[in-house]
Write an enzyme that holds these catalytic residues in place. Structure first.
Site, mmCIF file in Angstrom:
data_model
loop_
_atom_site.group_PDB
_atom_site.id
_atom_site.type_symbol
_atom_site.label_atom_id
_atom_site.label_comp_id
_atom_site.label_asym_id
_atom_site.label_seq_id
_atom_site.Cartn_x
_atom_site.Cartn_y
_atom_site.Cartn_z
ATOM 1 N N GLU A 295 -41.819 -36.906 98.097
ATOM 2 C CA GLU A 295 -42.743 -37.080 99.218
ATOM 3 C C GLU A 295 -43.346 -35.777 99.747
ATOM 4 O OE1 GLU A 295 -39.450 -37.523 99.129
ATOM 5 O OE2 GLU A 295 -38.455 -36.871 100.962
ATOM 6 N N HIS A 319 -42.976 -46.134 99.063
ATOM 7 C CA HIS A 319 -41.787 -45.394 99.493
ATOM 8 C C HIS A 319 -42.153 -43.952 99.883
ATOM 9 C CE1 HIS A 319 -37.413 -44.355 99.280
ATOM 10 N NE2 HIS A 319 -37.909 -43.160 98.995
ATOM 11 N N GLU A 320 -42.861 -43.268 99.001
ATOM 12 C CA GLU A 320 -43.197 -41.863 99.305
ATOM 13 C C GLU A 320 -44.135 -41.783 100.508
ATOM 14 O OE1 GLU A 320 -41.132 -40.145 97.904
ATOM 15 O OE2 GLU A 320 -40.663 -41.437 96.202
ATOM 16 N N HIS A 323 -42.262 -41.957 103.719
ATOM 17 C CA HIS A 323 -41.652 -40.679 104.107
ATOM 18 C C HIS A 323 -42.578 -39.852 105.010
ATOM 19 C CE1 HIS A 323 -37.778 -40.362 102.191
ATOM 20 N NE2 HIS A 323 -38.230 -40.600 100.980
ATOM 21 N N GLU A 342 -33.740 -41.487 104.041
ATOM 22 C CA GLU A 342 -33.935 -42.460 102.961
ATOM 23 C C GLU A 342 -33.766 -43.925 103.398
ATOM 24 O OE1 GLU A 342 -35.409 -41.781 100.315
ATOM 25 O OE2 GLU A 342 -35.198 -39.600 100.234
ATOM 26 N N ASP A 399 -27.216 -32.214 96.412
ATOM 27 C CA ASP A 399 -27.702 -32.969 95.255
ATOM 28 C C ASP A 399 -26.548 -33.502 94.400
ATOM 29 O OD1 ASP A 399 -29.857 -34.057 93.699
ATOM 30 O OD2 ASP A 399 -29.169 -32.681 92.133
ATOM 31 N N TYR A 407 -29.744 -44.806 100.711
ATOM 32 C CA TYR A 407 -30.928 -45.643 100.538
ATOM 33 C C TYR A 407 -30.642 -47.098 100.927
ATOM 34 C CZ TYR A 407 -33.128 -42.009 97.652
ATOM 35 O OH TYR A 407 -33.704 -40.848 97.207
#
Ligand code: BES
Ligand code: ZN
Length: 626
Positions: A295, A319-320, A323, A342, A399, A407
């Site tokens: 995003e 979705h992006e 954001h 998320e 990460d 999510y």
């Protein structure tokens, strides 16, 4: 002795204090977070923003494809709270010199940590307003992926893109790399003249003749959202404020695939308030891009695996886009609060899809997500702490701890909340939430206070918020998601198997989501003859839809199916596509079925095409020795 302060005096003091705060707040630009605010402790940055913080970046860099490095200088405006040093994050950078107001100053690089890199400690004066760091990147960089012409779609020119999330911007720019810091930026970027550069900023629509580009990002963003892509790309507008960038041979296809983008932006605005970033463009990157999408503000980065030819995978664009509110406008203060980015985004994504394409489509998406959540809960049955929404990532790279919980449990929490309070109240609450916290950052704890006050107490509703956020697993009051379309798919699958026959008529209007559900629901003891029957009737092995192909390849491996030359197809897919979620699903299937050797043979050929975000995951998964 001082006289004790009486209650009414106390009230007066608070009143005066309150007025002062309100007054100060009204003096600042509403698009900027107040830099005087106190920052919370953040585990993934060396910066000490409470002492001295950056507020603006001027980047001036050369992109050198021959040496595969970026070099140049980064100049910062800073706000200094009487400190004699400012600390930036760096990782795998060469720092040549540092200047304060134009004069060389002392600096030192601290000890190296494998996740965080090295703190760059710079001596400043109490009055210092500007610092400049001269630096270059190295071949160890984690954010940058340099692609040869062969690794692009058009195969004529090299390509470069960055991936800053979550703590990789420090591997291409020295910076205070914490999500709770917000900066504006300008950039001058020099690239070979046959290429175009684009950033998460105001962008060019055409190439310049000398390869020099100037960027402005006037809305404040967190450093993980600074992004750059350089390649032989072209722009094509969809509407006044939306458009796409892609390599030449992809432009028309991408333009068709994403042609609903303006509708997406306007339905998102109807739901939760004005789009605050002026322009919404998408760039489709070469296939090694490690995600479905990222995003980056004003310019979402996307994988070519979304280009199915029938607009069926565009929920990822929704979705992006979402954001732009949850994440970019209201940002998680620390990576422990990642679900605030998320979970809200998935909720918003599904609402955009519902507004545009109706409930059937939205429910199919929601149910697929519900299944991902179940799989993830199973994966973590021995480490249930990983299934809490609020995380504790001390000592870990965010990460490495990345998974689906933020999510889809985040989504389920918000959906359950919506069903409990009613959609109207919930929508009003969310709209105010985004407006109230625009261009600032938020912790889970601050969110809970806001939720209690503005939704739950206001409507006299009790809700088990703490259970959802701070405990493992999924609470009993979870919303139940159903899809008629999927029930029909399950019935059809059963019939095909029982009849030893398929009817193409029944499936001719199926969407990608129905196909994915069909393939993912094969019974665990499905027979070879039925796999062959499906492959013959629907040519799943040769599907040009990357999502359907991926789930089919997973099943082929799970059930030891080798017909239709599927093994060569899988190998080809893994060598070409670098999208982490897709390739890791397939490599995991090899591993589960005791075929790590086969997986490693393919991985050896594929690995040079992958971004470090993908190789980090797959190296660990397959025990790859570098
Ligand atoms: N912010 C993420 C990108 C991301 C994902 C960065 C994982 C680092 C690690 C982006 O918005 C995202 O969530 N992308 C998902 C798609 C989504 C629909 C689940 C992806 O790329 O698969
Ligand atoms: Zn996301």
């Amino acid at each position: 002795m001082l006289a004790p302060i009486k209650n009414h005096q106390m009230k007066n003091i608070f009143f005066i204090l309150g007025c002062t705060i309100l007054f100060l707040a009204s003096c600042t630009n509403p698009k900027q977070e107040k830099s005087t605010s106190k920052y919370v402790e953040e585990l993934h940055s060396y910066a000490q923003p409470n002492k001295a913080v950056i507020t603006h970046l001027d980047l001036d860099i050369d992109v050198d494809f021959d040496q595969e490095i970026i070099n140049g200088k980064a100049t910062y405006k800073i706000e200094n709270n009487n400190s004699l040093e400012i600390i930036l994050d760096t990782k795998f950078l060469v720092i040549e010199k540092v200047q304060v107001d134009g004069k060389d100053t002392e600096f030192s690089l601290g000890e190296f940590d494998e996740h965080l890199g090295q703190p760059l400690e710079i001596s400043i004066g109490k009055e210092t307003k500007n610092i400049t760091v001269y630096y270059s990147t190295t071949d160890k960089t984690e954010a940058l992926l340099w692609l040869s012409p062969q690794q692009t779609t058009d195969k004529t020119h090299p390509f470069l893109f960055t991936q800053g999330w979550p703590i990789f911007t420090r591997t291409w720019i020295p910076i205070q790399d914490s999500p709770q810091i917000r900066i504006t930026y300008n950039a001058t970027v020099r690239v070979p003249s046959e290429l175009m550069a684009v950033m998460s900023a105001e962008n060019p629509k055409e190439k310049t003749s000398n390869g020099e580009y100037h960027f402005k990002m006037q809305q404040s963003i967190s450093p993980y959202l600074i992004a750059l892509a350089v390649g032989d790309i072209e722009f094509k507008a969809i509407s006044k404020r939306t458009g796409i960038y892609a390599e030449k041979s992809m432009v028309e296809k991408v333009h068709y695939e994403f042609s609903d983008m303006e509708k997406m932006v306007s339905s998102a605005e109807k739901l939760y308030g004005k789009y605050d970033w002026e322009q919404f463009d998408v760039i489709v990157l070469p296939p090694s891009f490690p995600y479905g999408g990222m995003e980056n503000p004003r310019l979402t980065f996307a994988s070519p695996t979304l280009i199915a030819g029938d607009k069926s995978l565009t929920s990822l664009i929704a979705h992006e886009l979402a954001h732009s509110w949850s994440g970019n406008l209201v940002t998680n203060a620390t990576w422990d609060d990642f679900w605030l980015n998320e979970g809200f985004t998935v909720y918003f994504e599904i609402r955009i899809m519902e507004a545009l394409y109706g409930k059937d489509r939205a429910n199919m998406l929601a149910l697929i997500f519900r299944q991902y959540l179940d799989e993830e809960l199973k994966n973590f049955k021995d480490t249930p702490d990983e299934t809490k929404l609020k995380l504790n990532l001390k000592g870990r790279n965010p990460d490495d701890a990345f998974n689906d919980i933020a999510y889809y449990k985040g989504y389920l929490f918000l959906r359950t909340l919506e069903e409990t309070v009613g959609r109207e109240k919930f929508d009003e609450f969310l709209k105010n939430y985004f407006q109230k916290h625009a261009f600032s950052t938020i912790t889970t704890e601050k969110f809970i206070v806001y939720l209690n006050k503005n939704l739950l107490e206001k409507n006299e509703i009790t809700f088990n918020t703490d259970e959802w956020i701070y405990t493992a697993g999924v609470p009993d009051n979870q919303s139940i998601i159903k899809s008629d379309k999927f029930e029909n798919v399950e019935k059809t699958l059963k019939q095909f198997i029982e009849n030893n026959n398929v009817s193409v008529d029944v499936t001719k209007d199926w969407t990608t989501q129905e196909w994915v559900h069909f393939v993912r629901n094969f019974p665990s003891d499905i027979e070879q003859k039925h796999l062959a029957m499906f492959d013959k009737a629907f040519d799943l092995t040769n599907s040009t839809n990357a999502y359907i192909a991926m789930v089919w390849y997973e099943q082929a491996i799970n059930h030891d199916y080798h017909g239709n030359n599927v093994d060569a197809k899988i190998e080809n897919f893994l060598i070409n596509v670098g999208r982490r979620l897709y390739v890791s699903t397939i490599y995991k299937a090899y591993k589960r079925n005791n075929r790590v050797e086969d997986a490693l043979t393919i991985y050896n050929k594929a690995r040079p095409n992958y971004h470090s975000m993908t190789t980090n995951t797959i190296d660990d998964l397959l025990g790859f020795q570098k």
